[in-house]
Scaffold this active site. Structure first.
Site, PDB file in Angstrom:
ATOM      1  N   ARG A 177      14.984 -48.537 -24.726  1.00 48.47           N
ATOM      2  CA  ARG A 177      15.877 -49.320 -23.875  1.00 48.47           C
ATOM      3  C   ARG A 177      15.854 -50.762 -24.369  1.00 48.47           C
ATOM      4  O   ARG A 177      14.833 -51.242 -24.888  1.00 48.47           O
ATOM      5  CB  ARG A 177      15.408 -49.273 -22.418  1.00 48.47           C
ATOM      6  CG  ARG A 177      16.363 -49.983 -21.468  1.00 48.47           C
ATOM      7  CD  ARG A 177      15.796 -50.165 -20.070  1.00 48.47           C
ATOM      8  NE  ARG A 177      16.783 -50.827 -19.212  1.00 48.47           N
ATOM      9  CZ  ARG A 177      16.542 -51.325 -18.016  1.00 48.47           C
ATOM     10  NH1 ARG A 177      15.329 -51.252 -17.502  1.00 48.47           N
ATOM     11  NH2 ARG A 177      17.499 -51.906 -17.316  1.00 48.47           N
ATOM     12  N   HIS A 178      16.961 -51.446 -24.221  1.00 49.19           N
ATOM     13  CA  HIS A 178      17.031 -52.865 -24.578  1.00 49.19           C
ATOM     14  C   HIS A 178      15.991 -53.668 -23.806  1.00 49.19           C
ATOM     15  O   HIS A 178      15.400 -53.199 -22.826  1.00 49.19           O
ATOM     16  CB  HIS A 178      18.433 -53.412 -24.287  1.00 49.19           C
ATOM     17  CG  HIS A 178      18.844 -53.199 -22.859  1.00 49.19           C
ATOM     18  ND1 HIS A 178      18.359 -53.960 -21.821  1.00 49.19           N
ATOM     19  CD2 HIS A 178      19.681 -52.297 -22.304  1.00 49.19           C
ATOM     20  CE1 HIS A 178      18.870 -53.550 -20.684  1.00 49.19           C
ATOM     21  NE2 HIS A 178      19.680 -52.533 -20.934  1.00 49.19           N
ATOM     22  N   ARG A 223      17.288 -58.483 -19.497  1.00 49.28           N
ATOM     23  CA  ARG A 223      18.651 -59.021 -19.537  1.00 49.28           C
ATOM     24  C   ARG A 223      18.993 -59.693 -18.223  1.00 49.28           C
ATOM     25  O   ARG A 223      18.267 -59.573 -17.226  1.00 49.28           O
ATOM     26  CB  ARG A 223      19.651 -57.887 -19.806  1.00 49.28           C
ATOM     27  CG  ARG A 223      19.529 -56.733 -18.816  1.00 49.28           C
ATOM     28  CD  ARG A 223      20.832 -56.008 -18.616  1.00 49.28           C
ATOM     29  NE  ARG A 223      20.684 -54.832 -17.771  1.00 49.28           N
ATOM     30  CZ  ARG A 223      20.524 -54.865 -16.461  1.00 49.28           C
ATOM     31  NH1 ARG A 223      20.463 -56.018 -15.818  1.00 49.28           N
ATOM     32  NH2 ARG A 223      20.405 -53.746 -15.764  1.00 49.28           N
ATOM     33  N   HIS A 247      19.927 -47.569 -23.539  1.00 43.10           N
ATOM     34  CA  HIS A 247      19.848 -48.017 -22.146  1.00 43.10           C
ATOM     35  C   HIS A 247      18.864 -47.171 -21.335  1.00 43.10           C
ATOM     36  O   HIS A 247      18.418 -46.117 -21.781  1.00 43.10           O
ATOM     37  CB  HIS A 247      21.237 -47.937 -21.506  1.00 43.10           C
ATOM     38  CG  HIS A 247      22.300 -48.631 -22.294  1.00 43.10           C
ATOM     39  ND1 HIS A 247      22.688 -49.925 -22.034  1.00 43.10           N
ATOM     40  CD2 HIS A 247      23.060 -48.214 -23.336  1.00 43.10           C
ATOM     41  CE1 HIS A 247      23.639 -50.277 -22.889  1.00 43.10           C
ATOM     42  NE2 HIS A 247      23.880 -49.263 -23.687  1.00 43.10           N
ATOM     43  N   ASP A 248      18.593 -47.650 -20.111  1.00 40.29           N
ATOM     44  CA  ASP A 248      17.713 -46.871 -19.236  1.00 40.29           C
ATOM     45  C   ASP A 248      18.357 -45.534 -18.863  1.00 40.29           C
ATOM     46  O   ASP A 248      17.677 -44.520 -18.739  1.00 40.29           O
ATOM     47  CB  ASP A 248      17.322 -47.664 -17.986  1.00 40.29           C
ATOM     48  CG  ASP A 248      18.506 -48.173 -17.183  1.00 40.29           C
ATOM     49  OD1 ASP A 248      19.654 -48.069 -17.651  1.00 40.29           O
ATOM     50  OD2 ASP A 248      18.270 -48.707 -16.073  1.00 40.29           O
ATOM     51  N   ARG A 278      23.531 -56.615 -25.709  1.00 45.85           N
ATOM     52  CA  ARG A 278      22.090 -56.568 -25.433  1.00 45.85           C
ATOM     53  C   ARG A 278      21.364 -55.515 -26.265  1.00 45.85           C
ATOM     54  O   ARG A 278      20.204 -55.707 -26.633  1.00 45.85           O
ATOM     55  CB  ARG A 278      21.823 -56.362 -23.942  1.00 45.85           C
ATOM     56  CG  ARG A 278      22.425 -55.112 -23.331  1.00 45.85           C
ATOM     57  CD  ARG A 278      22.220 -55.097 -21.821  1.00 45.85           C
ATOM     58  NE  ARG A 278      22.859 -53.955 -21.163  1.00 45.85           N
ATOM     59  CZ  ARG A 278      24.121 -53.925 -20.790  1.00 45.85           C
ATOM     60  NH1 ARG A 278      24.898 -54.971 -21.002  1.00 45.85           N
ATOM     61  NH2 ARG A 278      24.624 -52.851 -20.179  1.00 45.85           N
TER      62      ARG A 278
END
Length: 391
Positions: free
Chosen positions: A42-43, A46, A292-293, A110
């Site tokens: 995941r990024h 943010r 992503h999550d 992101r």
């Protein structure tokens, strides 16, 4: 009594041979060789994706606006890159070699920036790779995977009538209603605090409740003033509802069928890459996905290894492919969700922790789909589902 030259020579020859033989003996005892690594993370941290109607803060108060990687997020990904460098120091080259690694990202700022920060920790330039002595960094390509062309990294996908029908059934199911019932009054209270229509918040798939929780979470990390009603208990309960929202998208009800239309697409891509690596002795050793999550949630629920918690920033799912001394290939899965603890090993239900590749393929077959578009049309229905907003 001193040694003879012959004795010394014999002893030297003995230890020399032992030095040559021992590594092969050790490898035989260990019985395995790492062949390929696939990483999905995941990024990093943010800013909020959007704010609720009564929020104390607006987009202009965030340096780069909504949904953007922060300096904390850059640091988190840099640390993850350093961890991966250390974990695979005996597997991938210290210096960046384009034939050894491929990095792919979703099309959001992101995730692209997270991949760049991660690579700064993974491959700091040295020697002739240093192009500016004042900047210990080097550009490394990050390949963007648009959702429209290849949806394997962006979930949930609502342009699938069959999935929308399953989601509506989930919201009406006894399983979901039993889980949501204890929160009904709380949700009404949050609606009045946040300025949303209570009828909007009750549908967890529209991400409005998610964004209330997420906005408060982001603001608390960056020391923004929180509303008086956003106590620690309230935020904890909002986090529980966010987990329930994620679970409703990919699990709770008809998990396997949902997986065929969502996270199963990524499982298929992972299996294809691992199978290809097992058959060929290619130079590529690592494939990295920056996502992503919801990507991790969809993947872990498809594999039925989800831990009922929100994947934190820079959480990392790892697949390692080994070749055993009998020639068989096995897969090990690890999940790193904490920067000061070792990753926890995950076991695919029905298999061992070192799962034979053939067994892994057999176990995930029910969630793989050959013709996604056609399966989405089967028994599909109308109805309006909110647009996805990735976290």
């Amino acid at each position: 009594m001193g040694e003879t030259c012959l004795a010394r020579s014999s002893k030297y020859l003995y230890f020399s041979l032992l030095g040559l033989i021992f590594p092969f003996f050790l490898q035989s005892v260990l019985g395995r060789e790492l062949k390929f690594v696939l990483v999905i993370y995941r990024h990093g941290d943010r800013s909020p994706i959007e704010v609720y109607p009564t929020s104390l803060h607006n987009e202009s108060e965030w340096p780069q606006g909504f949904g953007q990687l922060t300096k904390i997020g850059m640091q988190q990904q840099y640390e993850l890159g350093q961890y991966l460098k250390k974990r695979y120091s005996n597997f991938i080259s210290t210096a960046y070699k384009r034939e050894e690694i491929l990095i792919q990202s979703t099309e959001t700022d992101r995730t692209i920036m997270s991949a760049q920060a991660n690579l700064a920790g993974l491959f700091p330039p040295s020697g002739d790779q240093i192009w500016n002595p004042k900047i210990i960094w080097q550009p490394i390509p990050v390949h963007v995977v648009p959702k429209a062309d290849n949806p394997k990294l962006r979930f949930p996908m609502f342009n699938c009538p069959r999935y929308k029908k399953l989601l509506r059934e989930t919201m009406r199911s006894n399983e979901f209603q039993a889980k949501i019932q204890p929160y009904k009054e709380f949700m009404k209270t949050i609606a009045s605090y946040s300025g949303y229509d209570p009828r909007t918040l009750i549908y967890l798939d529209n991400f409005k409740m998610w964004h209330v929780q997420d906005t408060l979470f982001c603001e608390s990390i960056h020391n923004y003033t929180l509303p008086v009603w956003a106590t620690q208990d309230v935020r904890a309960k909002l986090a529980e509802l966010t987990v329930l929202s994620l679970s409703s998208l990919f699990g709770i009800y008809k998990r396997e069928e949902k997986a065929r239309l969502q996270g199963g697409l990524l499982v298929k891509a992972i299996l294809e890459n691992l199978s290809r690596a097992a058959k060929n002795s290619e130079k590529r050793k690592m494939l990295v996905y920056s996502a992503h999550d919801t990507t991790l949630g969809a993947l872990q629920m498809a594999l039925n290894v989800y831990n009922e918690r929100l994947p934190p920033y820079a959480a990392c799912q790892i697949f390692e492919l080994y070749q055993e001394n009998n020639g068989e290939h096995t897969i090990e899965m690890y999940f790193r969700n904490h920067t000061v603890k070792d990753p926890c090993q995950l076991t695919l239900p029905g298999c061992s922790s070192a799962c034979p590749l053939s067994k892994f393929a057999e176990l995930v077959t029910p969630i793989l789909v050959e013709d996604w578009a056609n399966e989405c049309r089967q028994m599909g229905g109308g109805g309006k589902i909110g647009k996805c907003s990735q976290a």
